[in-house]
Design a protein around this motif. Structure first.
Motif, mmCIF file in Angstrom:
data_model
loop_
_atom_site.group_PDB
_atom_site.id
_atom_site.type_symbol
_atom_site.label_atom_id
_atom_site.label_comp_id
_atom_site.label_asym_id
_atom_site.label_seq_id
_atom_site.Cartn_x
_atom_site.Cartn_y
_atom_site.Cartn_z
ATOM 1 N N GLN A 199 -38.351 10.515 -2.027
ATOM 2 C CA GLN A 199 -38.333 11.852 -2.607
ATOM 3 C C GLN A 199 -39.267 11.845 -3.819
ATOM 4 O O GLN A 199 -39.484 10.814 -4.446
ATOM 5 C CB GLN A 199 -36.920 12.250 -3.036
ATOM 6 C CG GLN A 199 -36.293 11.327 -4.067
ATOM 7 C CD GLN A 199 -34.949 11.807 -4.547
ATOM 8 O OE1 GLN A 199 -34.792 12.968 -4.903
ATOM 9 N NE2 GLN A 199 -33.969 10.907 -4.567
ATOM 10 N N ASP A 200 -39.810 12.996 -4.125
ATOM 11 C CA ASP A 200 -40.665 13.150 -5.300
ATOM 12 C C ASP A 200 -40.113 14.328 -6.074
ATOM 13 O O ASP A 200 -39.846 15.382 -5.492
ATOM 14 C CB ASP A 200 -42.113 13.392 -4.869
ATOM 15 C CG ASP A 200 -43.108 13.102 -5.971
ATOM 16 O OD1 ASP A 200 -42.714 12.519 -6.995
ATOM 17 O OD2 ASP A 200 -44.296 13.458 -5.806
ATOM 18 N N GLY A 201 -39.896 14.154 -7.357
ATOM 19 C CA GLY A 201 -39.349 15.255 -8.135
ATOM 20 C C GLY A 201 -39.406 14.979 -9.623
ATOM 21 O O GLY A 201 -39.692 13.861 -10.058
ATOM 22 N N GLN A 202 -39.137 16.013 -10.378
ATOM 23 C CA GLN A 202 -39.146 15.931 -11.833
ATOM 24 C C GLN A 202 -38.080 14.958 -12.324
ATOM 25 O O GLN A 202 -36.956 14.958 -11.832
ATOM 26 C CB GLN A 202 -38.861 17.309 -12.434
ATOM 27 C CG GLN A 202 -39.992 18.302 -12.272
ATOM 28 C CD GLN A 202 -40.957 18.209 -13.419
ATOM 29 O OE1 GLN A 202 -40.592 18.387 -14.565
ATOM 30 N NE2 GLN A 202 -42.204 17.940 -13.099
ATOM 31 N N GLU A 203 -38.475 14.131 -13.277
ATOM 32 C CA GLU A 203 -37.529 13.207 -13.886
ATOM 33 C C GLU A 203 -37.776 13.205 -15.382
ATOM 34 O O GLU A 203 -38.908 13.290 -15.845
ATOM 35 C CB GLU A 203 -37.728 11.805 -13.299
ATOM 36 C CG GLU A 203 -36.537 10.916 -13.482
ATOM 37 C CD GLU A 203 -36.546 9.720 -12.538
ATOM 38 O OE1 GLU A 203 -36.261 8.621 -13.028
ATOM 39 O OE2 GLU A 203 -36.813 9.896 -11.323
ATOM 40 N N GLY A 204 -36.702 13.145 -16.130
ATOM 41 C CA GLY A 204 -36.769 13.075 -17.578
ATOM 42 C C GLY A 204 -35.818 12.003 -18.063
ATOM 43 O O GLY A 204 -35.116 11.380 -17.272
ATOM 44 N N CYS A 205 -35.789 11.819 -19.378
ATOM 45 C CA CYS A 205 -34.979 10.725 -19.915
ATOM 46 C C CYS A 205 -34.673 10.972 -21.383
ATOM 47 O O CYS A 205 -35.528 11.459 -22.129
ATOM 48 C CB CYS A 205 -35.759 9.421 -19.756
ATOM 49 S SG CYS A 205 -34.857 7.978 -20.280
ATOM 50 N N LEU A 206 -33.472 10.601 -21.796
ATOM 51 C CA LEU A 206 -33.118 10.694 -23.217
ATOM 52 C C LEU A 206 -34.014 9.819 -24.079
ATOM 53 O O LEU A 206 -34.202 10.091 -25.262
ATOM 54 C CB LEU A 206 -31.659 10.278 -23.423
ATOM 55 C CG LEU A 206 -30.603 11.208 -22.864
ATOM 56 C CD1 LEU A 206 -29.219 10.576 -22.991
ATOM 57 C CD2 LEU A 206 -30.637 12.547 -23.574
ATOM 58 N N SER A 207 -34.571 8.767 -23.505
ATOM 59 C CA SER A 207 -35.460 7.872 -24.236
ATOM 60 C C SER A 207 -36.832 8.494 -24.494
ATOM 61 O O SER A 207 -37.580 8.007 -25.341
ATOM 62 C CB SER A 207 -35.640 6.559 -23.471
ATOM 63 O OG SER A 207 -34.395 5.926 -23.283
ATOM 64 N N ILE A 208 -37.157 9.531 -23.744
ATOM 65 C CA ILE A 208 -38.442 10.228 -23.882
ATOM 66 C C ILE A 208 -38.109 11.727 -23.919
ATOM 67 O O ILE A 208 -38.359 12.439 -22.946
ATOM 68 C CB ILE A 208 -39.385 9.882 -22.709
ATOM 69 C CG1 ILE A 208 -39.529 8.370 -22.555
ATOM 70 C CG2 ILE A 208 -40.756 10.516 -22.925
ATOM 71 C CD1 ILE A 208 -40.265 7.940 -21.311
ATOM 72 N N PRO A 209 -37.529 12.201 -25.008
ATOM 73 C CA PRO A 209 -36.960 13.561 -25.032
ATOM 74 C C PRO A 209 -37.974 14.683 -24.794
ATOM 75 O O PRO A 209 -39.075 14.667 -25.332
ATOM 76 C CB PRO A 209 -36.349 13.672 -26.427
ATOM 77 C CG PRO A 209 -36.911 12.563 -27.228
ATOM 78 C CD PRO A 209 -37.383 11.510 -26.280
ATOM 79 N N GLY A 210 -37.544 15.623 -23.939
ATOM 80 C CA GLY A 210 -38.306 16.842 -23.707
ATOM 81 C C GLY A 210 -39.473 16.722 -22.751
ATOM 82 O O GLY A 210 -40.166 17.699 -22.507
ATOM 83 N N LEU A 211 -39.724 15.562 -22.204
ATOM 84 C CA LEU A 211 -40.856 15.374 -21.306
ATOM 85 C C LEU A 211 -40.357 15.036 -19.902
ATOM 86 O O LEU A 211 -39.430 14.244 -19.738
ATOM 87 C CB LEU A 211 -41.773 14.258 -21.816
ATOM 88 C CG LEU A 211 -42.385 14.506 -23.198
ATOM 89 C CD1 LEU A 211 -43.196 13.302 -23.642
ATOM 90 C CD2 LEU A 211 -43.244 15.758 -23.200
ATOM 91 N N TYR A 212 -40.978 15.651 -18.907
ATOM 92 C CA TYR A 212 -40.581 15.479 -17.511
ATOM 93 C C TYR A 212 -41.830 15.246 -16.677
ATOM 94 O O TYR A 212 -42.848 15.896 -16.881
ATOM 95 C CB TYR A 212 -39.837 16.725 -17.006
ATOM 96 C CG TYR A 212 -38.591 17.000 -17.807
ATOM 97 C CD1 TYR A 212 -37.366 16.491 -17.403
ATOM 98 C CD2 TYR A 212 -38.654 17.751 -18.979
ATOM 99 C CE1 TYR A 212 -36.220 16.725 -18.143
ATOM 100 C CE2 TYR A 212 -37.504 17.984 -19.729
ATOM 101 C CZ TYR A 212 -36.298 17.469 -19.304
ATOM 102 O OH TYR A 212 -35.167 17.681 -20.044
ATOM 103 N N PHE A 213 -41.720 14.332 -15.735
ATOM 104 C CA PHE A 213 -42.853 14.005 -14.882
ATOM 105 C C PHE A 213 -42.359 13.771 -13.455
ATOM 106 O O PHE A 213 -41.259 13.259 -13.245
ATOM 107 C CB PHE A 213 -43.573 12.742 -15.390
ATOM 108 C CG PHE A 213 -44.025 12.864 -16.813
ATOM 109 C CD1 PHE A 213 -45.194 13.532 -17.126
ATOM 110 C CD2 PHE A 213 -43.261 12.351 -17.848
ATOM 111 C CE1 PHE A 213 -45.608 13.676 -18.452
ATOM 112 C CE2 PHE A 213 -43.662 12.479 -19.164
ATOM 113 C CZ PHE A 213 -44.837 13.141 -19.466
#
Length: 143
Positions: free
Chosen positions: A39-53
């Motif tokens: 699957q391919d989809g948006q992912e974000g993380c508390l370690s990199i706040p506010g950014l999604y790839f």
């Protein structure tokens, strides 16, 4: 969706999750994949706040580990649950989701991280000493 112990400064191989109204935790997870589907989809993380790839992950996962009582736990998940289990287990292995990006996407992610307002403005963490007496062990773990 999930939180791994190292994100809170706890050096244990455990993560918690709350995905599609399924709440739980997994200690010492081991992942296996029943097929090759991705699957391919948006992912974000508390370690990199506010950014999604967009991040490629396996579509289906079987996660085995233990609960807080030492009982075996098996989670079979797809889509969001599979993404969560892979993301959080990566944290336990010292991997951030941006490490999973192809070289060009990772370059763009690093550029966005350097441009984030929190990148250079972050104050160093404050370390406080416990007001509670500890043993002679430097970690307060007893003799």
């Amino acid at each position: 969706m999930g939180l791994a112990a190292p994100q809170l400064g706890v050096g244990l191989r455990v993560f918690t999750f709350d995905v599609d109204d399924v709440l739980g935790h997994l200690i010492n997870p081991e992942l296996s994949f029943p097929d090759e589907e991705e699957q391919d989809g948006q992912e974000g993380c508390l370690s990199i706040p506010g950014l999604y790839f967009d991040t490629k992950r396996r579509m289906n996962v079987v996660a085995k580990g233990f609960n807080m009582y030492g009982d075996p736990v098996r989670i079979v998940g797809s889509e969001l649950m599979a993404r969560c289990a892979q993301h959080e287990t990566d944290h336990l292995d010292g991997v951030l989701f941006i490490d999973r990006l192809d070289p060009e996407a990772r370059k763009e992610a690093m550029k966005a991280i350097r441009a984030a307002e929190w990148y250079n403005d972050a104050a160093p963490p404050t370390v406080k000493l416990s007001p509670h007496a500890s043993s002679s062990s430097p970690f307060g773990l007893g003799r």
